[in-house]
Design a protein around this motif. Structure first.
Motif, PDB file in Angstrom:
ATOM      1  N   UNK A 128       0.821  -1.212   0.000  1.00 27.53           N
ATOM      2  CA  UNK A 128       0.000   0.000   0.000  1.00 27.53           C
ATOM      3  C   UNK A 128       0.853   1.261   0.000  1.00 27.53           C
ATOM      4  N   UNK A 129       2.138   1.135   0.219  1.00 26.53           N
ATOM      5  CA  UNK A 129       3.034   2.290   0.312  1.00 26.53           C
ATOM      6  C   UNK A 129       3.317   2.859  -1.065  1.00 26.53           C
ATOM      7  N   UNK A 130       3.489   4.178  -1.103  1.00 25.48           N
ATOM      8  CA  UNK A 130       3.793   4.859  -2.350  1.00 25.48           C
ATOM      9  C   UNK A 130       4.818   5.954  -2.092  1.00 25.48           C
ATOM     10  N   UNK A 131       5.747   6.115  -3.000  1.00 29.12           N
ATOM     11  CA  UNK A 131       6.741   7.179  -2.871  1.00 29.12           C
ATOM     12  C   UNK A 131       6.398   8.351  -3.789  1.00 29.12           C
ATOM     13  N   UNK A 132       5.151   8.420  -4.219  1.00 28.94           N
ATOM     14  CA  UNK A 132       4.736   9.446  -5.165  1.00 28.94           C
ATOM     15  C   UNK A 132       4.911  10.861  -4.658  1.00 28.94           C
ATOM     16  N   UNK A 133       4.599  11.108  -3.387  1.00 25.70           N
ATOM     17  CA  UNK A 133       4.712  12.463  -2.835  1.00 25.70           C
ATOM     18  C   UNK A 133       6.175  12.887  -2.777  1.00 25.70           C
ATOM     19  N   UNK A 134       7.037  11.984  -2.324  1.00 29.57           N
ATOM     20  CA  UNK A 134       8.461  12.308  -2.253  1.00 29.57           C
ATOM     21  C   UNK A 134       9.031  12.538  -3.647  1.00 29.57           C
ATOM     22  N   UNK A 135       8.664  11.695  -4.594  1.00 30.87           N
ATOM     23  CA  UNK A 135       9.148  11.858  -5.966  1.00 30.87           C
ATOM     24  C   UNK A 135       8.683  13.174  -6.563  1.00 30.87           C
ATOM     25  N   UNK A 136       7.464  13.585  -6.266  1.00 29.91           N
ATOM     26  CA  UNK A 136       6.944  14.845  -6.759  1.00 29.91           C
ATOM     27  C   UNK A 136       7.765  16.014  -6.219  1.00 29.91           C
ATOM     28  N   UNK A 137       8.069  15.963  -4.935  1.00 29.21           N
ATOM     29  CA  UNK A 137       8.850  17.047  -4.318  1.00 29.21           C
ATOM     30  C   UNK A 137      10.273  17.085  -4.872  1.00 29.21           C
TER      31      UNK A 137
END
Length: 104
Positions: free
Chosen positions: A68-77
C-alpha cells in the motif's frame, strides 16, 4: 484491405504491456511470473527487453505490486526541487534556493 496485411505483433505487444496495469490495480501478484515468462519468450526484442527489468528483481516488483506504500509524494517534491535547481542555474545557490523552497 489494409487490415489483411497488418501484423498481429503490435496488438500482442500492446496487450502484453497493458496487462501489468490490471495486475497492479487488483494487486494480483500471482500472474507476474507468467507475464515475465511470456514477455521474455517473445519474438519481439523490445518486449523481451521490457520484461528483463522486472525479472531482474522479482521480489521487489512483487512487493511493490502488493504494498500500500507509495513514494509518489516524495518523488513529486524531488522533481520540484530539480526543476528549481535548473531554473536557477548560474545564480547564487543556497540563499536563493532557500527563499524559493521555503517561501513559495
Amino acid at each position: 484491405m489494409l487490415a489483411d496485411v497488418r501484423s498481429p505483433e503490435p496488438s500482442h505487444a500492446h496487450e502484453h504491456i497493458r496487462s501489468p496495469g490490471s495486475m497492479l490495480q487488483t494487486r494480483q501478484t500471482s500472474d507476474l511470473p507468467s507475464w515475465i515468462g511470456e514477455g521474455s519468450g517473445s519474438a519481439l526484442p523490445g518486449l523481451a527487453g521490457f520484461t528483463k527489468g522486472p525479472a531482474a528483481d522479482l521480489n521487489a516488483v512483487t512487493f511493490g505490486f502488493a504494498s500500500d506504500w507509495s513514494s509518489g509524494v516524495a518523488e513529486d517534491r524531488i522533481c520540484d526541487l530539480e526543476m528549481l535547481k535548473r531554473l536557477m542555474y548560474g545564480r547564487p545557490s543556497l540563499p536563493l534556493l532557500r527563499k524559493r523552497v521555503l517561501l513559495p
